[in-house]
Design an enzyme around this catalytic site. Structure first.
Site, PDB file in Angstrom:
ATOM      1  N   SER A 110      31.200  42.156  61.640  1.00  0.00           N
ATOM      2  CA  SER A 110      30.866  40.734  60.768  1.00  0.00           C
ATOM      3  C   SER A 110      30.790  39.650  61.556  1.00  0.00           C
ATOM      4  CB  SER A 110      32.114  40.941  59.732  1.00  0.00           C
ATOM      5  OG  SER A 110      33.519  40.981  60.531  1.00  0.00           O
ATOM      6  N   GLU A 111      31.513  39.674  62.570  1.00  0.00           N
ATOM      7  CA  GLU A 111      31.314  38.340  63.412  1.00  0.00           C
ATOM      8  C   GLU A 111      31.493  38.850  64.955  1.00  0.00           C
ATOM      9  OE1 GLU A 111      32.192  36.103  59.895  1.00  0.00           O
ATOM     10  OE2 GLU A 111      33.400  37.746  60.770  1.00  0.00           O
ATOM     11  N   SER A 112      30.917  37.956  65.932  1.00  0.00           N
ATOM     12  CA  SER A 112      30.937  38.236  67.171  1.00  0.00           C
ATOM     13  C   SER A 112      31.342  36.541  67.611  1.00  0.00           C
ATOM     14  CB  SER A 112      29.981  38.770  68.023  1.00  0.00           C
ATOM     15  OG  SER A 112      29.606  39.969  67.700  1.00  0.00           O
TER      16      SER A 112
ATOM     17  N   PHE B  43      31.237  40.078  52.017  1.00  0.00           N
ATOM     18  CA  PHE B  43      30.740  39.073  52.858  1.00  0.00           C
ATOM     19  C   PHE B  43      29.061  39.191  53.018  1.00  0.00           C
ATOM     20  CE2 PHE B  43      30.428  38.073  57.758  1.00  0.00           C
ATOM     21  CZ  PHE B  43      30.260  36.855  57.328  1.00  0.00           C
TER      22      PHE B  43
END
Length: 288
Positions: free
Chosen positions: A50-52, A219
């Protein structure tokens, strides 16, 4: 990144759990100084988390263990990400020891303290100053329509609001655990609404007790159906619950997330009287 520059190490961590099969996965690049925006987005898309998070030198005026940190989903940069902050803080603590860190984010300066408890590293981030705002009736109706939630399935004690503690989240409370568990939404429809309202996730909540909540976070704007554990939304929810008088000004809340995805995680939200900022804590661990 120049064609001759070596690719930086891309670490993989889970946040809000010590189990590789729990919590929320994040990519972590501790030295992103040779990467441009396109490189960071490409790495985030390749990982598919979902994020880095990507670390570079701090801006002038920040001293000590300070860094600039940027967050990318597989689709775009986001202003703030709690779980990738926790993952990055744990990664740094494994290399340089527990203690205080400072991250300069697009949303503002975020202090983080890492402590070792029983051999487990736990990071506590302090949000930027939060705020809560009303949501228009038409926007709420559009959100409920995309989710397939009738108004009667909402908990009337928790009125819908948009809450911010580094990123904007629409907070909706389900009246029952069964309503929260049954999540099958219109991806494109919800994504369009979220872009229009500048939302990062929709924070879906069910109250188990006065201080224990179960949460889920669609998301679609990040190219992910659901975020398994969402620190930024947890901070926003803490601000929301306090402002509406749903919890005391001094409170420690436990948020369980990821159970319905098979990736259970636990987030601790701490509110302090007289301090508008919200603290979010959780464990983290490197995965293979």
């Amino acid at each position: 990144m120049t064609t001759n520059a070596p690719r930086p190490d891309v670490l993989r961590y889970t946040a809000f759990s010590t189990d590789p099969d729990g919590g929320n996965l994040a990519g972590v690049v501790l030295d992103a100084g040779d990467l441009d925006d396109a490189d960071m987005l490409a790495i985030a898309a390749e990982l598919g988390y979902s994020e880095s998070a990507f670390l570079t030198a701090p801006p002038e005026g920040l001293d000590g263990r300070a860094y600039t940190i940027r967050f990318f989903s597989p689709k775009a940069e986001v202003s703030f990400c709690g779980h990738a902050t926790v993952a990055t803080a744990v990664a740094l603590a494994e290399r340089t020891g527990p203690g205080e860190l400072v991250f300069a984010t697009r949303a503002g300066t975020v202090p983080v303290e890492v402590a070792e408890e029983g051999g487990v590293l736990r990071a506590t981030l302090t949000s930027v100053e939060p705020h809560v705002e009303e949501v228009a009736d038409a926007d709420l109706a559009e959100a409920l329509g995309a989710l397939g939630w009738p108004v009667a399935d909402l908990d009337p004690a928790f009125p819908p609001r948009i809450a911010f503690a580094g990123a904007r989240h629409l907070v909706l409370a389900a009246a029952t655990r069964a309503r929260l568990a049954d999540l099958a939404y219109d991806f494109a429809g919800l994504e369009a609404l979220m872009h229009r309202l500048d939302l990062t996730t929709v924070q879906l909540v069910w109250r188990e007790s006065s201080t224990v909540f179960h949460v889920r976070d669609p998301f679609p704007v990040g190219g992910v159906v659901e975020d398994p554990a969402t620190g930024a939304a947890a901070a926003a929810f803490g601000a929301y619950a306090r402002e509406l008088g749903l919890v005391p000004e001094d409170a420690v809340l436990t948020l369980y997330q990821g159970e319905d995805l098979g990736r259970p995680g636990e987030l601790t939200v701490t509110l302090r009287a007289g301090d508008p900022r919200v603290r979010v804590s959780g464990a983290g661990a490197r995965i293979g």
